[in-house]
Design a protein around this motif. Structure first.
Motif, PDB file in Angstrom:
ATOM      1  N   THR A   1       0.844  -1.197   0.000  1.00 29.61           N
ATOM      2  CA  THR A   1       0.000   0.000   0.000  1.00 29.61           C
ATOM      3  C   THR A   1       0.878   1.245   0.000  1.00 29.61           C
ATOM      4  OG1 THR A   1      -1.691  -1.205   1.225  1.00 29.61           O
ATOM      5  CG2 THR A   1      -1.824   1.198   1.297  1.00 29.61           C
TER       6      THR A   1
ATOM      7  N   GLN B   1       1.299  -9.716  -5.647  1.00 30.69           N
ATOM      8  CA  GLN B   1       1.270 -11.180  -5.568  1.00 30.69           C
ATOM      9  C   GLN B   1       2.315 -11.824  -6.475  1.00 30.69           C
ATOM     10  OE1 GLN B   1      -2.798 -12.243  -6.503  1.00 30.69           O
ATOM     11  NE2 GLN B   1      -3.648 -10.762  -5.055  1.00 30.69           N
TER      12      GLN B   1
ATOM     13  N   SER C   1       4.218  -6.851  -2.282  1.00 34.59           N
ATOM     14  CA  SER C   1       3.814  -6.961  -0.873  1.00 34.59           C
ATOM     15  C   SER C   1       4.533  -8.110  -0.179  1.00 34.59           C
ATOM     16  CB  SER C   1       2.306  -7.203  -0.786  1.00 34.59           C
ATOM     17  OG  SER C   1       1.936  -7.448   0.557  1.00 34.59           O
TER      18      SER C   1
ATOM     19  N   LYS D   1       1.357 -13.370   1.534  1.00 33.37           N
ATOM     20  CA  LYS D   1       2.058 -13.444   0.253  1.00 33.37           C
ATOM     21  C   LYS D   1       3.144 -14.529   0.312  1.00 33.37           C
ATOM     22  CE  LYS D   1      -0.282  -9.965  -1.562  1.00 33.37           C
ATOM     23  NZ  LYS D   1      -1.278  -9.474  -0.587  1.00 33.37           N
TER      24      LYS D   1
END
Ligand SMILES: *Cc1c(COP(=O)(O)O)cnc(C)c1O
Length: 382
Positions: free
Chosen positions: A56, A155, A176, A181
């Motif tokens: 993010t 991902q 991430s 993940k």
């Protein structure tokens, strides 16, 4: 109970975390932070790699780097995680959602051009399940209309499209290291990849709260000061140490995940041949990282029943995403362009099965057995 996810753990993390603690420096860009960044530079062959507190945060940095302003438009699939959109909405952008392809659940590259206006600033392809979007076509459109391409590769660590690592194909890429993940930096973490030299200097500044602190440490300026907008976007050293314990074993983790993925695939083939479920499709020009194993059932009702049945049998399978254009914030900050042929329909059919480093053959057999029981034993005869 078989959980949906277990955070990957190799056994080396404790040693490195302790080493970081004892080093007396646990803020960002320390010994392990630098080791990790060097690993990514080599693995991904990119211009620059910055560890961040989350994907993010990396996406937010992307929005700042391309100077997103009030009224700018950003094109992305509606079938994605909220952060893909939020990062740009925070700076006043309007999101233009387009449909996905049913085979990969990725943005339909043939629907992008119709969503472009004078206000369009960037295209954000999301590599769902670590399977690459049709990047050649997306880059061609971006070049034609002079747009930025920011890859949400959250991902996609170690996946590739036409032998190019995901995240290194557009101008910028975001990854991430959340506990769900393939690799984690102890629960939360991310990475920003810069593929265009224009962004390197400013990325350092934005990441250091808008100061030229990084240049100061390199002796390029004699004192550091506030020079631009920015925020606190460094990953702490404890997280980087944890991540290093995983990167050392990255190949092993990937190989094991791929084995589990393939085992699921073979075990569920018969159900696909009988048109009871659909299995994931990996395009020939993509190498994936087994981030996710999903099946698609016929409709929403079957999915709800299957998820409940699995839960009653001690298996936690899940679904995601509710398409963003149907959510309250998605309606407020975005607009869907064109037909919703697949976004809603395909998202309602999708079931994610447990897949994590350490999941055993016996457990997969059990899960597959229960899925078969559900379809062969409990479904009414139509
Ligand atoms: C996980 C994920 C994110 C967010 O990652 P964080 O590190 O939790 O911020 C963003 N986009 C996609 C597609 C994701 O799967």
């Amino acid at each position: 109970m078989i959980p949906f996810n277990k955070p990957p753990h190799t056994g080396n993390e404790e040693k490195y975390v302790l080493e970081a603690i004892n080093s007396g420096k646990i803020s960002g860009d320390g010994h392990f932070g630098k080791k990790c960044e060097k690993w990514f530079l080599e693995k991904l062959n990119c211009k620059k790699a910055f560890l961040t507190p989350s994907c993010t945060a990396a996406l937010e940095m992307c929005a700042m780097l391309i100077d997103v302003k009030e009224g700018d438009e950003i094109i992305m699939p509606s079938y994605t995680f909220v952060s893909t959109a939020n990062a740009f909405v925070l700076h006043g952008a309007k999101i233009k959602f387009v449909d996905i392809r049913p085979d990969t659940m990725n943005i339909d590259e043939t629907k992008i051009e119709a969503a472009i206006t004078e206000k369009t600033k960037a295209i954000v392809p999301v590599h769902y399940a670590g399977v690459g979007c049709e990047m050649d076509k997306i880059l061609e459109i971006a070049e034609k209309y002079n747009l930025f391409v920011i890859e949400d590769a959250a991902q996609g660590m170690t996946s590739s499209y036409k032998n190019k690592p995901l995240g290194t194909i557009g101008h910028l890429g975001a990854f991430s290291f959340h506990e769900t993940k393939n690799y984690t930096s102890g629960g939360e973490g991310g990475l920003l990849i810069i593929n265009d030299n224009r962004f390197v200097e400013r990325a350092e500044i934005i990441r250091e709260k808008g100061t030229n602190r990084s240049q100061f440490f390199r002796g390029m300026v004699d004192k550091y000061t506030w020079v631009d907008i920015g925020s606190s976007y460094l990953m702490n050293e404890i997280s980087a140490a944890y991540l290093w314990g995983q990167l050392e074993e990255a190949e092993k983790i990937k190989k094991e995940r791929l084995k589990i993925w393939e085992y699921y695939y073979q075990a569920l083939r018969k159900l696909q041949e009988e048109n009871i479920i659909s299995l994931p499709i990996i395009p020939e020009n993509c190498e994936h990282n087994a981030h996710m194993f999903y099946i698609k059932v016929n409709d929403l009702e079957t999915r709800t029943n299957l998820l409940n049945y699995l839960k009653e049998n001690g298996i936690l399978a899940v679904f995601h995403y509710v398409p963003l254009h149907t959510s309250p914030a998605g309606r407020k900050y975005g607009e869907y362009v064109g037909m919703d042929n697949f976004t809603t329909r395909e998202s309602e059919r999708l079931v994610r099965l447990p897949l994590y480093y350490g999941l055993t053959k016996k457990e997969v057999d059990f899960i597959v057995g229960k899925i078969k029981d559900f379809f062969y034993e409990t479904e009414p005869i139509p």
